[in-house]
Each structure stands twice: as structure tokens, then as C-alpha cells.
Write an enzyme that holds these catalytic residues in place. Structure first.
Site, PDB file in Angstrom:
ATOM      1  N   HIS A  25       0.868  -1.181   0.000  1.00  0.00           N
ATOM      2  CA  HIS A  25       0.000   0.000   0.000  1.00  0.00           C
ATOM      3  C   HIS A  25       0.899   1.222   0.000  1.00  0.00           C
ATOM      4  O   HIS A  25       1.768   1.371   0.859  1.00  0.00           O
ATOM      5  CB  HIS A  25      -0.920   0.025   1.221  1.00  0.00           C
ATOM      6  CG  HIS A  25      -1.834   1.206   1.217  1.00  0.00           C
ATOM      7  ND1 HIS A  25      -3.042   1.178   0.576  1.00  0.00           N
ATOM      8  CD2 HIS A  25      -1.693   2.449   1.726  1.00  0.00           C
ATOM      9  CE1 HIS A  25      -3.622   2.366   0.706  1.00  0.00           C
ATOM     10  NE2 HIS A  25      -2.818   3.153   1.406  1.00  0.00           N
ATOM     11  N   CYS A  26       0.704   2.092  -0.966  1.00  0.00           N
ATOM     12  CA  CYS A  26       1.565   3.265  -1.118  1.00  0.00           C
ATOM     13  C   CYS A  26       0.887   4.500  -0.545  1.00  0.00           C
ATOM     14  O   CYS A  26      -0.145   4.930  -1.066  1.00  0.00           O
ATOM     15  CB  CYS A  26       1.877   3.485  -2.597  1.00  0.00           C
ATOM     16  SG  CYS A  26       2.887   4.944  -2.888  1.00  0.00           S
ATOM     17  N   PRO A  27       1.446   5.089   0.500  1.00  0.00           N
ATOM     18  CA  PRO A  27       0.837   6.300   1.058  1.00  0.00           C
ATOM     19  C   PRO A  27       0.975   7.507   0.129  1.00  0.00           C
ATOM     20  O   PRO A  27       0.187   8.438   0.212  1.00  0.00           O
ATOM     21  CB  PRO A  27       1.589   6.518   2.372  1.00  0.00           C
ATOM     22  CG  PRO A  27       2.842   5.744   2.242  1.00  0.00           C
ATOM     23  CD  PRO A  27       2.585   4.638   1.274  1.00  0.00           C
ATOM     24  N   ASN A  31      -3.080   4.457  -2.436  1.00  0.00           N
ATOM     25  CA  ASN A  31      -3.649   3.336  -3.158  1.00  0.00           C
ATOM     26  C   ASN A  31      -2.698   2.155  -3.033  1.00  0.00           C
ATOM     27  O   ASN A  31      -1.533   2.322  -2.689  1.00  0.00           O
ATOM     28  CB  ASN A  31      -3.818   3.723  -4.634  1.00  0.00           C
ATOM     29  CG  ASN A  31      -4.852   2.891  -5.338  1.00  0.00           C
ATOM     30  OD1 ASN A  31      -5.427   1.981  -4.749  1.00  0.00           O
ATOM     31  ND2 ASN A  31      -5.090   3.204  -6.591  1.00  0.00           N
TER      32      ASN A  31
END
Length: 177
Positions: A25-27, A31
Site C-alpha cells: 500500500h503506497c501512502p 492506493n
């Protein structure tokens, strides 16, 4: 999540959904990075890396390598350039490590979450995953489309994603004579 999950898929507790071939999960993007948007994440990292490098080169050329006598700068500008240089070097180092991480994942076929699980269980040497082909990330379009932020077209969408939707199967079966 108690639903069927294809291989290498994981449920993201932040997005509250299952992601096919989930890497993490990429902050930054708010997303998950998975099979559907890995190209966009790689391009995001490459664009950020190139922008940081260009900005450092411009700073170096205009500020640090200024050898003329009229190169006097206001103290506020000097401090601003120093702060921005530190920020750019940090961004450059971080995106470099992320690019290396994604490249390692592509070469080994193991996403970040799966790699961390295998390291925790000491089963990293037992992995038999194949490297992820570039056409499964960037699509079957020409090489000129690889650096453009457009959705890739996959040769076999179901194989890349790891699943088929009922709507797609119905549409394809109705198209066949």
C-alpha cells in the site's frame, strides 16, 4: 476478507479490498500497488527520480558552480537552496531505494509483502516464482508507450490479473460464433 483470492493477492486493510498481485500500500498514491497499476507506480518513481536529479543539476549549475564575480545571493536564498538541496537528496535516495526494491520484485517475481513473509518464515530460498515479464507490467504496446502514463494493454488480461470476471467471460462467449 473471506473471498477467493488468486495467487499473490492480498487484502489491504487500508483500502478494505483485495488487490491482485499486491506489492504494497503506497501512502504517496493513497492506493495499493498491484498488477493493475504497477506501471504507473514505476513511472511515478522514475519521474520523481528524474525531477530530483534535474533540480539538483540546475542548483549545482546556477548556485554551487557559479564562478563569476556577480554571483552574490541573498542570505534567505542561500538558506532556501540549502534546505531544498537536502530535501532533493533525500528524495533522490528514497526513490532510488524504491526503484531498486521494485526492480528486485520484478526480477524475482516476489512482491514486497510476500518477500517480507518469506523472510519472516525463513522460506526465502524455497521460492520458485518466475520473474515478472516486462509485458506483464508495461503491456504489449510498443516501447514508445512504456514511458507514457497510459494504461497498458495486456496480451492475456486474465493471466496477468490472476482472475476472470463473469462479465468478461460472458462477453467473450457471446462474441464467438
Amino acid at each position: 476478507c473471506q473471498a477467493f483470492k488468486p495467487q499473490f493477492s492480498h487484502h489491504c486493510r487500508i483500502c478494505n479490498r483485495c488487490i491482485s498481485r499486491m506489492d504494497h500500500h503506497c501512502p504517496w498514491m493513497n492506493n495499493c500497488v498491484g498488477a493493475g497499476n504497477l506501471k504507473h507506480f514505476i513511472l511515478f518513481l522514475v519521474y520523481t527520480w528524474l525531477s530530483s536529479t534535474l533540480a539538483l543539476l540546475i542548483f549545482g549549475w546556477n548556485y554551487f558552480l557559479c564562478a563569476e564575480e556577480d554571483c552574490t545571493f541573498e542570505p534567505v536564498l542561500i538558506q532556501l537552496v540549502r534546505v531544498l538541496t537536502v530535501c532533493l537528496i533525500g528524495t533522490l535516495l528514497f526513490t532510488s531505494s524504491m526503484i531498486m526494491n521494485v526492480t528486485y520484485g520484478l526480477m524475482t517475481g516476489i512482491g514486497t509483502i510476500d518477500r517480507l513473509k518469506k523472510k519472516a518464515n525463513n522460506t526465502m530460498l524455497d521460492s520458485d516464482e518466475e520473474p515478472i515479464p516486462f509485458r506483464d507490467v508495461f503491456g504489449v504496446g510498443g516501447f514508445h508507450t512504456w514511458l507514457l502514463p497510459i494504461d497498458p494493454l495486456f496480451e492475456d488480461f486474465d493471466r496477468v490479473m490472476g482472475y476472470s470476471t463473469p462479465q468478461r467471460l460472458l462477453r467473450e462467449s457471446s462474441e464467438q460464433p
